[in-house]
Design an enzyme around this catalytic site. Structure first.
Site, PDB file in Angstrom:
ATOM      1  N   ALA A  95     -12.007 -13.238 113.283  1.00 46.32           N
ATOM      2  CA  ALA A  95     -12.879 -14.346 112.873  1.00 46.32           C
ATOM      3  C   ALA A  95     -11.983 -15.541 112.521  1.00 46.32           C
ATOM      4  O   ALA A  95     -12.085 -16.127 111.439  1.00 46.32           O
ATOM      5  CB  ALA A  95     -13.783 -13.950 111.716  1.00 46.32           C
ATOM      6  N   HIS A 143     -10.087 -18.909 111.941  1.00 50.04           N
ATOM      7  CA  HIS A 143     -10.472 -20.294 111.631  1.00 50.04           C
ATOM      8  C   HIS A 143      -9.190 -21.121 111.513  1.00 50.04           C
ATOM      9  O   HIS A 143      -8.083 -20.599 111.729  1.00 50.04           O
ATOM     10  CB  HIS A 143     -11.313 -20.338 110.354  1.00 50.04           C
ATOM     11  N   HIS A 161      -6.186 -19.636 109.688  1.00 49.14           N
ATOM     12  CA  HIS A 161      -5.343 -18.712 110.471  1.00 49.14           C
ATOM     13  C   HIS A 161      -4.480 -19.498 111.470  1.00 49.14           C
ATOM     14  O   HIS A 161      -3.307 -19.196 111.658  1.00 49.14           O
ATOM     15  CB  HIS A 161      -6.208 -17.740 111.287  1.00 49.14           C
ATOM     16  N   GLY A 212      -1.638 -16.592 104.103  1.00 49.58           N
ATOM     17  CA  GLY A 212      -2.194 -17.788 103.467  1.00 49.58           C
ATOM     18  C   GLY A 212      -2.217 -17.654 101.949  1.00 49.58           C
ATOM     19  O   GLY A 212      -2.451 -16.565 101.410  1.00 49.58           O
ATOM     20  N   GLU A 213      -2.011 -18.785 101.273  1.00 57.14           N
ATOM     21  CA  GLU A 213      -2.147 -18.800  99.805  1.00 57.14           C
ATOM     22  C   GLU A 213      -3.599 -18.644  99.383  1.00 57.14           C
ATOM     23  O   GLU A 213      -3.883 -18.418  98.224  1.00 57.14           O
ATOM     24  CB  GLU A 213      -1.594 -20.114  99.245  1.00 57.14           C
ATOM     25  N   LYS A 214      -4.518 -18.776 100.328  1.00 59.63           N
ATOM     26  CA  LYS A 214      -5.942 -18.583 100.006  1.00 59.63           C
ATOM     27  C   LYS A 214      -6.137 -17.215  99.327  1.00 59.63           C
ATOM     28  O   LYS A 214      -6.877 -17.096  98.360  1.00 59.63           O
ATOM     29  CB  LYS A 214      -6.747 -18.682 101.307  1.00 59.63           C
ATOM     30  N   GLN A 231      -2.942 -11.376  97.212  1.00 58.93           N
ATOM     31  CA  GLN A 231      -2.482 -10.593  98.367  1.00 58.93           C
ATOM     32  C   GLN A 231      -1.065 -11.028  98.771  1.00 58.93           C
ATOM     33  O   GLN A 231      -0.210 -10.191  99.089  1.00 58.93           O
ATOM     34  CB  GLN A 231      -3.450 -10.774  99.536  1.00 58.93           C
ATOM     35  N   ILE A 256      -6.110 -23.977 103.630  1.00 59.25           N
ATOM     36  CA  ILE A 256      -6.753 -25.067 104.380  1.00 59.25           C
ATOM     37  C   ILE A 256      -8.202 -25.145 103.898  1.00 59.25           C
ATOM     38  O   ILE A 256      -8.868 -24.110 103.734  1.00 59.25           O
ATOM     39  CB  ILE A 256      -6.701 -24.804 105.908  1.00 59.25           C
ATOM     40  N   SER A 297     -12.483 -19.552 105.027  1.00 62.43           N
ATOM     41  CA  SER A 297     -12.474 -18.090 104.932  1.00 62.43           C
ATOM     42  C   SER A 297     -13.412 -17.554 106.007  1.00 62.43           C
ATOM     43  O   SER A 297     -14.449 -18.168 106.294  1.00 62.43           O
ATOM     44  CB  SER A 297     -13.000 -17.675 103.553  1.00 62.43           C
TER      45      SER A 297
HETATM   46  O1  PAF Z   1      -5.834 -11.212 104.829  1.00 66.80           O
HETATM   47  C1  PAF Z   1      -6.299 -10.419 105.691  1.00 66.80           C
HETATM   48  O2  PAF Z   1      -6.945 -10.828 106.661  1.00 66.80           O
HETATM   49  C2  PAF Z   1      -6.037  -8.924 105.539  1.00 66.80           C
HETATM   50  O3  PAF Z   1      -6.067  -8.547 104.205  1.00 66.80           O
HETATM   51  C3  PAF Z   1      -4.743  -8.454 106.210  1.00 66.80           C
HETATM   52  C4  PAF Z   1      -3.521  -9.058 105.555  1.00 66.80           C
HETATM   53  C5  PAF Z   1      -4.768  -8.820 107.684  1.00 66.80           C
HETATM   54  C6  PAF Z   1      -4.618  -6.934 106.104  1.00 66.80           C
HETATM   55  O4  PAF Z   1      -5.674  -6.292 106.723  1.00 66.80           O
END
Ligand code: PAF
Length: 281
Positions: free
Chosen positions: A34, A36, A39, A149-151, A155, A178, A187
């Site tokens: 998905a 955007h 990414h 991403g820092e979004k 994580q 972004i 997102s």
């Molecule tokens: O941020 C994401 O899209 C996911 O958490 C990731 C890092 C691809 C792991 O599945």
């Protein structure tokens, strides 16, 4: 031309071993699809920072604590591949599920510390799922560098810790969030917002920006955070799960702004869970 879509670990590694032998730097942008502009900004950064770029697309069941969320997660592989054409990536790795979790798979990678609170508390098992799949994606792609991403700020800290702790040999690079013009952080979940919810959604970032300015000006942190949460709920959000000021690196609570900090939030809006964060100070 669309990049080759690779579904097996063996085919991927045949390619990456050749790149390795030629001394090329391998970059990976892990995604769940998905795609955007957020990414795509990671892919552009990867193109500038590696000789070869692999985008991975895998909706990882192990990181969803809610089966409905997994079921509803947008899956747009063909469109994703089209969006990547102008960026000229070297491969799109869309592993079949058994390439990541073969029969008999029983291993979990669990990061402590930075993973324990915030998203870790509200989504039990989520970061174990992320850490497990990211470990597999780093080792399968043999990536020298990976862009996140820092979004998903927590994580990013979890994956940075993971790669360092386990000597995975992949340097983790963070990139800025972004946003839409109205401030909503991009997102994949935004696709799930109804038209009415989409109109309300920017109130989250607006309240955060106001709170960050007040904290930066020296107002008491706890009071500002409580008022920001109430403001978000008045704007039509169903619930603010957390609105917290944390140390930028350790993610430990910050009660007085005396070091680089991050304001992080998660809130429910009409059945969609939105998360966001901004730097403070
Ligand atoms: O941020 C994401 O899209 C996911 O958490 C990731 C890092 C691809 C792991 O599945």
């Amino acid at each position: 031309m669309t990049a080759p879509i690779i579904r097996s670990k063996a085919a991927l590694q045949q390619m990456t071993r050749g790149w390795r032998r030629a001394g090329e730097v391998i970059g990976v942008v892990p995604t769940m699809g998905a795609l955007h502009q957020g990414h795509l900004s990671l892919v552009r950064a990867a193109k500038a920072g590696a000789d070869r770029v692999i985008v991975t697309i895998f909706v990882n069941p192990k990181q969803f604590n809610d089966p409905k969320d997994l079921e509803n997660y947008p899956r747009t592989e063909e469109e994703d591949a089209r969006k990547l054409i102008p960026l000229e990536v070297d491969a799109i790795y869309c592993p079949d599920p058994d390439q990541i979790y073969p029969d008999g798979f029983v291993t979990t990678v669990s990061v402590g510390g930075v993973a324990d609170e915030l998203e870790g508390a509200f989504r039990p098992g989520h970061f174990d799922g992320v850490a497990t799949v990211v470990t597999k994606l780093f080792t399968q792609t043999m990536a020298d560098r990976a862009w996140f991403g820092e979004k998903d700020y927590q994580q990013l800290q979890v994956v940075t810790r993971l790669s360092a702790d386990l000597d995975l040999g992949t340097e983790v690079v963070g990139c800025p969030t972004i946003r839409e013009e109205d401030g909503l952080a991009l997102s994949s979940r935004n696709l799930l917002l109804s038209d009415r919810a989409r109109i309300k959604a920017p109130a989250l970032n607006a309240a955060m920006e106001r709170a960050a300015a007040r904290i930066g000006a020296g107002e008491p942190v706890a009071q500002v955070l409580a008022e920001a949460s109430a403001e978000v709920e008045r704007a039509g959000f169903n619930a603010v799960e957390y609105m917290e000021l944390r140390d930028s690196e350790t993610l430990k609570p910050v009660e007085v702004l005396n070091r680089p900090a991050r304001l992080l939030t998660a809130a429910q809006l009409a059945g969609v869970r939105l998360i966001d964060n901004i730097a403070v100070g």
